[in-house]
Motif scaffolding. Structure first.
Motif, PDB file in Angstrom:
ATOM      1  N   ARG A   1       0.681  -1.541   0.038  1.00  0.00           N
ATOM      2  CA  ARG A   1       0.034  -0.021  -0.027  1.00  0.00           C
ATOM      3  C   ARG A   1       0.915   1.120   0.128  1.00  0.00           C
ATOM      4  O   ARG A   1       0.584   2.237  -0.668  1.00  0.00           O
ATOM      5  CB  ARG A   1      -0.887   0.003   1.163  1.00  0.00           C
ATOM      6  N   THR A   2       1.889   1.172   0.766  1.00  0.00           N
ATOM      7  CA  THR A   2       2.870   2.357   0.851  1.00  0.00           C
ATOM      8  C   THR A   2       3.277   2.677  -0.770  1.00  0.00           C
ATOM      9  O   THR A   2       3.706   3.874  -1.281  1.00  0.00           O
ATOM     10  CB  THR A   2       4.125   2.091   1.637  1.00  0.00           C
ATOM     11  N   TYR A   3       3.592   1.417  -1.420  1.00  0.00           N
ATOM     12  CA  TYR A   3       4.286   1.381  -2.750  1.00  0.00           C
ATOM     13  C   TYR A   3       3.261   2.097  -3.785  1.00  0.00           C
ATOM     14  O   TYR A   3       3.696   2.941  -4.605  1.00  0.00           O
ATOM     15  CB  TYR A   3       4.514   0.379  -3.154  1.00  0.00           C
ATOM     16  N   ILE A   4       1.817   1.517  -3.749  1.00  0.00           N
ATOM     17  CA  ILE A   4       1.015   1.984  -4.909  1.00  0.00           C
ATOM     18  C   ILE A   4      -0.389   2.838  -4.349  1.00  0.00           C
ATOM     19  O   ILE A   4      -0.898   3.447  -5.259  1.00  0.00           O
ATOM     20  CB  ILE A   4       0.346   0.747  -5.627  1.00  0.00           C
ATOM     21  N   GLY A   5      -0.270   2.933  -3.338  1.00  0.00           N
ATOM     22  CA  GLY A   5      -1.074   4.124  -2.743  1.00  0.00           C
ATOM     23  C   GLY A   5      -2.484   3.547  -2.225  1.00  0.00           C
ATOM     24  O   GLY A   5      -2.694   2.302  -2.362  1.00  0.00           O
TER      25      GLY A   5
ATOM     26  N   VAL B   1      -3.008  -4.438  -5.874  1.00  0.00           N
ATOM     27  CA  VAL B   1      -2.274  -4.595  -4.751  1.00  0.00           C
ATOM     28  C   VAL B   1      -1.441  -6.107  -5.105  1.00  0.00           C
ATOM     29  O   VAL B   1      -0.321  -6.174  -4.943  1.00  0.00           O
ATOM     30  CB  VAL B   1      -3.179  -4.750  -3.660  1.00  0.00           C
ATOM     31  N   GLU B   2      -2.217  -7.153  -5.672  1.00  0.00           N
ATOM     32  CA  GLU B   2      -1.563  -8.487  -6.040  1.00  0.00           C
ATOM     33  C   GLU B   2      -0.467  -8.256  -6.825  1.00  0.00           C
ATOM     34  O   GLU B   2       0.594  -9.006  -6.766  1.00  0.00           O
ATOM     35  CB  GLU B   2      -2.691  -9.600  -6.113  1.00  0.00           C
ATOM     36  N   GLN B   3      -0.789  -7.470  -7.951  1.00  0.00           N
ATOM     37  CA  GLN B   3       0.076  -7.327  -9.165  1.00  0.00           C
ATOM     38  C   GLN B   3       1.430  -6.655  -8.426  1.00  0.00           C
ATOM     39  O   GLN B   3       2.514  -7.257  -8.921  1.00  0.00           O
ATOM     40  CB  GLN B   3      -0.586  -6.468 -10.153  1.00  0.00           C
TER      41      GLN B   3
END
Lengths: 524, 331
Positions: B36-40, B48-50
């Protein structure tokens, strides 16, 4: 004492000698800042502070906040929000006028003539499709959804574009006007720097039509913009704008006082605002915006399983007093679930009224608050809420959660908090961009995943028929559920040297930290 | 000597491996979700899985550790979850910034230590005053020195800059070391300006280590100057200054050198604060921002680099001491 004076004099002399030597030393070959063609004098150079570093100011991935001033200075969309007003009004940018078909599916835009991108390419309707395509491709995890409903882009002429949607969407124009909305990007640059391979290029270069161009970027340190010579409107007053990353509030304050900095928007502490409140050299501004602070109750908590328990609990908290005590002058009273600038007061219905005895039933219960430690102001709110609850006989602890833990928080976890807090702004001025994001599980920021049955379907229906009066019913359901409450509207503080004019006129009504730099000018 | 050096080298490799394991393990305990930190926050479950797969978080832990270790050896420290850039790229400008500041701070600390210790060894009223300075300066935290420096030399006297590394921008072919850049481009003005920007942060970071070093050196000098060989030198007519320079400093340098390695490591922690006060775009500010953002990849990378620097520095000092003092090898 003699020793102290001697030492001080020696240090002063040494520093003075270094300063004098630096003044008189041969300049030799110095780096070019702002390009060799621009010679900005002190009067036409503006230096602003950033209280923290920014992610890449790429027009399609920027989704943070502080980098949006850079993005929106270099890029323009078809439309935008008029600045300097509390009322969000959609205004022309690269489209001079537009019309919407009766069925709400077709948007026709007439485009401005005589506009060029910073790489010299002429702006025509041919730029719209590749710009939207990159937004969908690169910005998929963020603001890409804004153009996801566009099924066809027709270009009857170089200066007319017709967008067709898959379904009516009352918020579509707001998406286009949003500070985070789709921007027009030079098709030539898009072809040269396509896909993810072009991300690095777009993080330090721009290919927009805006009044400023990106120039020297030293990541984590400073970011400079220069005025675009061929801008379609009159050139901005400042030739060179430099943003310096300075994380120490005290250093920012000192540099504002000495004039090394001209201003800062957001990111300032209550203490600095109070300290500079009476300054003759620095003006303090509080920009009303759509940023708001929210409180979420965990429906999986034993305390808050029933709707009556949640609303009773919320009624026992004097939200206006809590926000004022915690956040000081930036907190403005909330009317209801939406930010106050987003809808009129009659629509912003709040079903929960303050009741001094509302917390009586919770006396002796233990409450755990988990707040996002990475958000400014969240700890202040949590601390004051903790004090309020403890004073009411409710033993309460608050815990700051770092980003990774906060986003991994699951309401059913044994150690999940009973309450959490959050501050944020909407993507656009349309009520759907607030209600859907926070108050539906699919929205992304419904932090405990609470759900009012049927709400999402109702929001879909309003988007389709465009009857905004129905948002009052949404507000009543949201506030009446007791899952969420808006604690306060948050003004955006800004500090500027008095020599800088046009600050009020430059503010964005949705995102207070987004400033239209072209409206700033040195006092004559 | 060779066997001693090889033993130290082996221990450095062992310590660094353990450090890498510890840093990696710390990121895996707890219930933090870096995706979540990475993609927002707004990302869908599918995204998220990707991203989880893209970051290699679906791999078995041993595979992840092996990838982390082999990547680090090859200079690939992974992707920063907050800046979304390769961490090695992020650090390419920040590491020289910190090394330049640390170098100047260490240089200041050594000069300060030698001067203070030498003056103290000569005795008199000045020495008494200096002893007081030793105790008070050693207890002053770096941020306090930094803020005092800014208030006096920037705000009150306007002599030194309060933030940043240069007033003139960055050369396209910058080495990352701005003083050197100025010299390479034949610009004394640029070099002097860079030095001007270095003075306050270097003093703030180097003052406490310098004083600590001075105390060790001073004790050593005290013992040396009252030793039989110093008395003999005096009897042979050598001046106090000559005895101090030729015999005293040399004999007192071994413990000071050991202390220098320790202080250099400790100084790095104070750089986190000092860099923030002076808007110095180095490892310290990068680490502080990574901690605030929960960017574990960046935290691990910086921790590993700082750990390696500390371990290698200490090993080098041990080898240097062993070269000049046989008792160290035998011990």
């Amino acid at each position: 004492m003699r020793f102290s004076l001697t030492a001080r004099a020696a240090l002063g002399l040494a520093a003075a000698a270094l300063g004098l030597a630096a003044c008189q030393l041969p300049a030799g070959e110095l780096p070019e800042v702002g390009g060799a063609s621009v010679v900005a004098t002190d009067a036409t150079a503006l230096t602003l502070a950033l209280a923290s570093d920014i992610p890449a100011p790429d027009p399609d991935t920027a989704y943070n906040g502080y980098e949006m001033t850079l993005v929106n200075s270099a890029y323009e969309g078809l439309v935008g929000y008029a600045t300097g007003t509390d009322e969000p009004t959609i205004a022309p940018e690269l489209a001079t006028d537009w019309s919407v078909s009766d069925d709400g599916l077709t948007y026709t835009f007439h485009l401005r003539e005589g506009v060029t991108f910073h790489d010299g390419t002429e702006f025509t309707s041919a730029a719209v499709e590749p710009s939207f395509a990159r937004r969908l491709d690169i910005g998929a995890a963020g603001p890409g959804y804004m153009v996801a409903g566009v099924t066809d882009i027709a270009t009857p002429s170089d200066h007319e574009v017709v967008l067709t949607l898959d379904a009516p969407n009352d918020s579509f124009l707001d998406y286009l006007a949003s500070p985070f909305g789709p921007k027009m990007v030079s098709p030539v640059a898009l072809a040269e720097h396509a896909g993810t391979a072009g991300l690095d290029w777009f993080s330090t270069h721009d290919a927009g039509t805006g009044p400023y161009e990106y120039t020297d970027f030293a990541s984590g340190s400073s970011y400079s913009l220069i005025a675009y010579d061929d801008y379609w409107e009159p050139a901005p007053a400042y030739d060179l704008v430099t943003f310096r990353v300075i994380e120490s509030a005290t250093t920012i304050q000192l540099q504002l006082e000495t004039g090394d900095l001209d201003g800062i928007v957001g990111g300032m502490t209550k203490e600095v605002l109070a300290s500079l409140g009476d300054s003759d050299e620095v003006s303090t501004y509080l920009f009303p915006s759509m940023t708001a602070a929210l409180m979420f109750l965990n429906p999986a908590s034993d305390l808050f399983t029933a709707q009556e328990e949640r609303t009773a609990f919320l009624s026992g908290i004097d939200r206006d007093a809590l926000a004022a005590a915690a956040l000081g002058p930036i907190a403005a009273d909330a009317d209801g679930p939406y930010p106050s600038l987003m809808v009129d007061a009659a629509t912003n219905v709040d079903a929960v009224e303050y009741d001094p005895h509302g917390l009586d039933a919770f006396e002796g219960e233990h409450v755990r608050i988990g707040y996002p430690a990475f958000l400014p102001g969240a700890q202040d709110l949590a601390d004051h809420l903790t004090a309020t609850l403890n004073a009411a006989g409710i033993p309460t602890e608050s815990v700051g959660l770092e980003s990774g833990v906060f986003w991994a928080m699951s309401p059913e976890d044994e150690d999940a908090p009973d309450i959490t807090l959050f501050t944020n702004w909407p993507d656009a001025a349309h009520p759907d961009t607030w209600a859907r994001i926070f108050y539906t599980p699919a929205g992304g920021l419904d932090l405990f995943g609470a759900e009012v049955e049927g709400l999402e379907g109702e929001l879909d229906a309003i988007l389709a028929d465009g009857d905004r009066s129905r948002y009052a019913d949404i507000a009543a359901q949201v506030s009446g559920s007791g899952y969420w409450t808006t604690l306060a509207n948050l003004d955006t503080p800004a500090l500027f040297r008095t020599e800088v004019t046009g600050v009020e006129e430059a503010r964005n009504p949705v995102l207070g930290i987004d400033l239209d730099l072209s409206q700033l000018a040195p006092a004559s | 000597m060779l066997s001693f050096t090889l033993r130290r080298l082996a221990s450095v490799v062992g310590v660094v491996l353990f450090l890498a394991l510890a840093v990696f393990a710390l990121g895996k305990v707890g219930n933090a979700d870096p995706v979540r930190t990475y993609i927002g926050a707004n990302a869908s479950a599918e995204q998220v899985e990707q991203a989880r797969a893209e970051l290699g978080l679906d791999d078995p832990l041993l595979t992840q550790f092996w990838n982390f270790l082999t990547g680090a050896v090859q200079g690939d420290l992974g992707i920063s979850l907050s800046t979304k850039h390769a961490i090695a790229d992020d650090l390419s400008t920040r590491l020289p910034a910190t090394l330049e500041l640390a170098g100047w701070a260490l240089g200041f600390a050594v000069i300060l230590a030698v001067v203070l210790a030498a003056v103290a060894a000569l005795g008199g009223k000045v020495a008494a005053v200096l002893r007081f300075v030793f105790f008070s300066a050693a207890s002053a935290p770096a941020f306090l020195v930094a803020m005092l420096g800014v208030l006096v030399f920037y705000q009150a006297w306007g002599l030194l800059p309060a933030s940043g590394r240069t007033s003139y921008g960055v050369y396209d072919d910058s080495t990352g070391f701005y003083v050197i850049d100025g010299l390479l481009h034949a610009s004394p003005l640029y070099a002097a300006d860079a030095i001007g920007h270095l003075i306050l942060p270097a003093v703030a970071a180097g003052l406490a280590p310098g004083v600590a070093l001075a105390r060790v050196l001073s004790d050593g000098l005290g013992a040396s100057m009252s030793s039989p060989f110093a008395r003999t030198a005096r009897a042979m007519g050598e001046s106090e200054t000559t005895i101090l320079r030729r015999h005293g400093l040399r004999n007192a340098s071994s413990p000071a050198l050991s202390m220098l390695a320790v202080q250099a490591g400790l100084m790095v922690s104070s750089l986190v604060v000092v860099e923030q006060v002076f808007a110095w775009n180095g490892l310290g500010t990068y680490l502080a921002n990574a901690i605030a953002a929960g960017d574990f990849n960046a935290i691990a990378a910086v921790s590993l680099i700082l750990g390696v620097v500390y371990v290698v520095l200490n090993a080098l000092v041990e080898v240097a001491l062993a070269a000049v003092d046989p008792r160290v090898r035998l011990g």
